[in-house]
Design a protein around this motif. Structure first.
Motif, PDB file in Angstrom:
ATOM      1  N   VAL A  48       8.496  -6.428  10.846  1.00  0.00           N
ATOM      2  CA  VAL A  48       7.443  -7.130  10.111  1.00  0.00           C
ATOM      3  C   VAL A  48       6.360  -6.179   9.600  1.00  0.00           C
ATOM      4  O   VAL A  48       6.000  -6.200   8.423  1.00  0.00           O
ATOM      5  CB  VAL A  48       6.794  -8.216  10.994  1.00  0.00           C
ATOM      6  CG1 VAL A  48       5.575  -8.837  10.321  1.00  0.00           C
ATOM      7  CG2 VAL A  48       7.819  -9.291  11.355  1.00  0.00           C
ATOM      8  N   SER A  49       5.827  -5.352  10.523  1.00  0.00           N
ATOM      9  CA  SER A  49       4.683  -4.540  10.130  1.00  0.00           C
ATOM     10  C   SER A  49       4.497  -3.382  11.101  1.00  0.00           C
ATOM     11  O   SER A  49       4.939  -3.450  12.256  1.00  0.00           O
ATOM     12  CB  SER A  49       3.408  -5.398  10.104  1.00  0.00           C
ATOM     13  OG  SER A  49       2.279  -4.643   9.687  1.00  0.00           O
ATOM     14  N   THR A  59       1.825  -0.672   6.998  1.00  0.00           N
ATOM     15  CA  THR A  59       2.900  -1.086   6.104  1.00  0.00           C
ATOM     16  C   THR A  59       3.431  -2.452   6.530  1.00  0.00           C
ATOM     17  O   THR A  59       3.295  -2.845   7.704  1.00  0.00           O
ATOM     18  CB  THR A  59       4.060  -0.068   6.084  1.00  0.00           C
ATOM     19  OG1 THR A  59       4.435   0.258   7.426  1.00  0.00           O
ATOM     20  CG2 THR A  59       3.682   1.195   5.344  1.00  0.00           C
ATOM     21  N   TYR A  60       4.031  -3.152   5.567  1.00  0.00           N
ATOM     22  CA  TYR A  60       4.535  -4.500   5.805  1.00  0.00           C
ATOM     23  C   TYR A  60       5.919  -4.662   5.165  1.00  0.00           C
ATOM     24  O   TYR A  60       6.244  -4.025   4.157  1.00  0.00           O
ATOM     25  CB  TYR A  60       3.626  -5.549   5.181  1.00  0.00           C
ATOM     26  CG  TYR A  60       2.214  -5.581   5.691  1.00  0.00           C
ATOM     27  CD1 TYR A  60       1.186  -4.926   5.012  1.00  0.00           C
ATOM     28  CD2 TYR A  60       1.890  -6.267   6.861  1.00  0.00           C
ATOM     29  CE1 TYR A  60      -0.114  -4.949   5.483  1.00  0.00           C
ATOM     30  CE2 TYR A  60       0.599  -6.304   7.341  1.00  0.00           C
ATOM     31  CZ  TYR A  60      -0.408  -5.636   6.636  1.00  0.00           C
ATOM     32  OH  TYR A  60      -1.697  -5.660   7.113  1.00  0.00           O
ATOM     33  N   LYS A  65       4.144  -9.428   3.029  1.00  0.00           N
ATOM     34  CA  LYS A  65       3.085  -8.698   2.343  1.00  0.00           C
ATOM     35  C   LYS A  65       2.176  -9.669   1.601  1.00  0.00           C
ATOM     36  O   LYS A  65       2.646 -10.589   0.920  1.00  0.00           O
ATOM     37  CB  LYS A  65       3.699  -7.701   1.360  1.00  0.00           C
ATOM     38  CG  LYS A  65       2.790  -6.557   0.955  1.00  0.00           C
ATOM     39  CD  LYS A  65       3.543  -5.558   0.083  1.00  0.00           C
ATOM     40  CE  LYS A  65       4.632  -4.859   0.847  1.00  0.00           C
ATOM     41  NZ  LYS A  65       5.324  -3.835   0.026  1.00  0.00           N
ATOM     42  N   THR A  69      -1.706  -9.737   8.113  1.00  0.00           N
ATOM     43  CA  THR A  69      -2.546  -8.551   8.266  1.00  0.00           C
ATOM     44  C   THR A  69      -2.455  -8.041   9.693  1.00  0.00           C
ATOM     45  O   THR A  69      -2.754  -8.783  10.641  1.00  0.00           O
ATOM     46  CB  THR A  69      -4.018  -8.851   7.928  1.00  0.00           C
ATOM     47  OG1 THR A  69      -4.112  -9.349   6.593  1.00  0.00           O
ATOM     48  CG2 THR A  69      -4.858  -7.586   8.058  1.00  0.00           C
ATOM     49  N   LEU A  81      -2.007  -9.635  14.827  1.00  0.00           N
ATOM     50  CA  LEU A  81      -1.313  -9.974  13.590  1.00  0.00           C
ATOM     51  C   LEU A  81      -1.912 -11.285  13.083  1.00  0.00           C
ATOM     52  O   LEU A  81      -1.704 -12.335  13.698  1.00  0.00           O
ATOM     53  CB  LEU A  81       0.191 -10.120  13.786  1.00  0.00           C
ATOM     54  CG  LEU A  81       0.982 -10.345  12.499  1.00  0.00           C
ATOM     55  CD1 LEU A  81       0.939  -9.092  11.609  1.00  0.00           C
ATOM     56  CD2 LEU A  81       2.439 -10.728  12.792  1.00  0.00           C
TER      57      LEU A  81
END
Lengths: 117, 110
Positions: A48-49, A59-60, A65, A69, A81
């Motif tokens: 995921v991230s 990064t995502y 995206k 966040t 998250l």
């Protein structure tokens, strides 16, 4: 002993928001890159991230995206998250994981997010 | 869109040797992708077995080994045991801070 404990999951309506947390202990959190990985019921793992140790590089996956966040609180050893505009396809068990040499090292037990009306 | 490919299922006899592979829908897997392997038994969190192609995580038995075979990453289990029956996921680092998991291989030991 390394421990990663996720929390914050639950049932949310489509379009809603949820904030996940991952409490870390047993290692130097402030020096570790961290990841979120998810797994829909009966399906495979999906990255995921990722956030680097000081939060300056993030990064995502394309699928999240602009909606999710990732952030971290190094003073309290917590990874977050923030998930907005949630969709049914975001329903999954969300794991946090520490990073080791461009791979995952330790994993938490996961927190379940269910997006449904 | 690039896809990481794995065998959907595999079976091995107790004591036998099995090699699972991890490829790309286009191109070859090399050490530059830092291939890693993760084991997951039903209802449990994943556990990283191998990282950086062939480095074993702490506590992982040496009957698990990683390598590059041809144009794919490979996980070899030598002397398979009943509790090796799990799902195995490879993951590749695609560069630019992006990781991609394969669909997983369900390993049966019988």
């Amino acid at each position: 002993e390394v421990q990663l404990v996720e929390s914050g999951g639950g049932l949310v309506q489509p379009g809603g928001s949820l904030r996940l947390s991952c409490s870390a202990s047993g290692f130097t959190f402030s020096r570790s890159r961290m990841h979120w990985v998810r797994q829909a019921p009966g399906k495979g793992l999906v990255w995921v991230s990722r956030i680097n140790n000081d939060g300056s590089t993030i990064t995502y996956a394309d699928s999240v995206k602009g909606r999710f966040t990732i952030s971290r609180d190094n003073a309290n050893n917590i990874l977050h998250l923030q998930m907005n505009s949630l969709r049914a396809e975001d329903t999954a068990l969300y794991y946090c994981a520490s990073d080791n040499s461009h791979a995952f090292d330790s994993w938490g037990q996961g927190t379940l997010v269910t997006v449904s009306s | 869109q690039t896809v990481v490919t794995q065998e959907p299922s595999f079976s091995v006899s107790p004591g036998g040797t099995v090699t699972l592979t991890c490829g790309l829908s286009s191109g070859s897997v090399s050490t530059s992708y830092y291939p890693s392997w993760n084991q997951q038994t039903p209802g449990q969190a994943p556990r990283t077995l191998i990282y950086n192609t062939n480095s074993r995580s702490s506590g992982v038995p040496d009957r698990f080994s990683g390598s590059i075979l041809g144009n794919k990453a490979a996980l070899t289990i030598t002397g398979a045991q009943a509790d090796d029956e799990s799902d195995y996921y490879c993951v590749l680092y695609m560069g630019n801070g992006i990781w991609l998991f394969g669909g997983g291989t369900k390993l049966t030991v019988l």
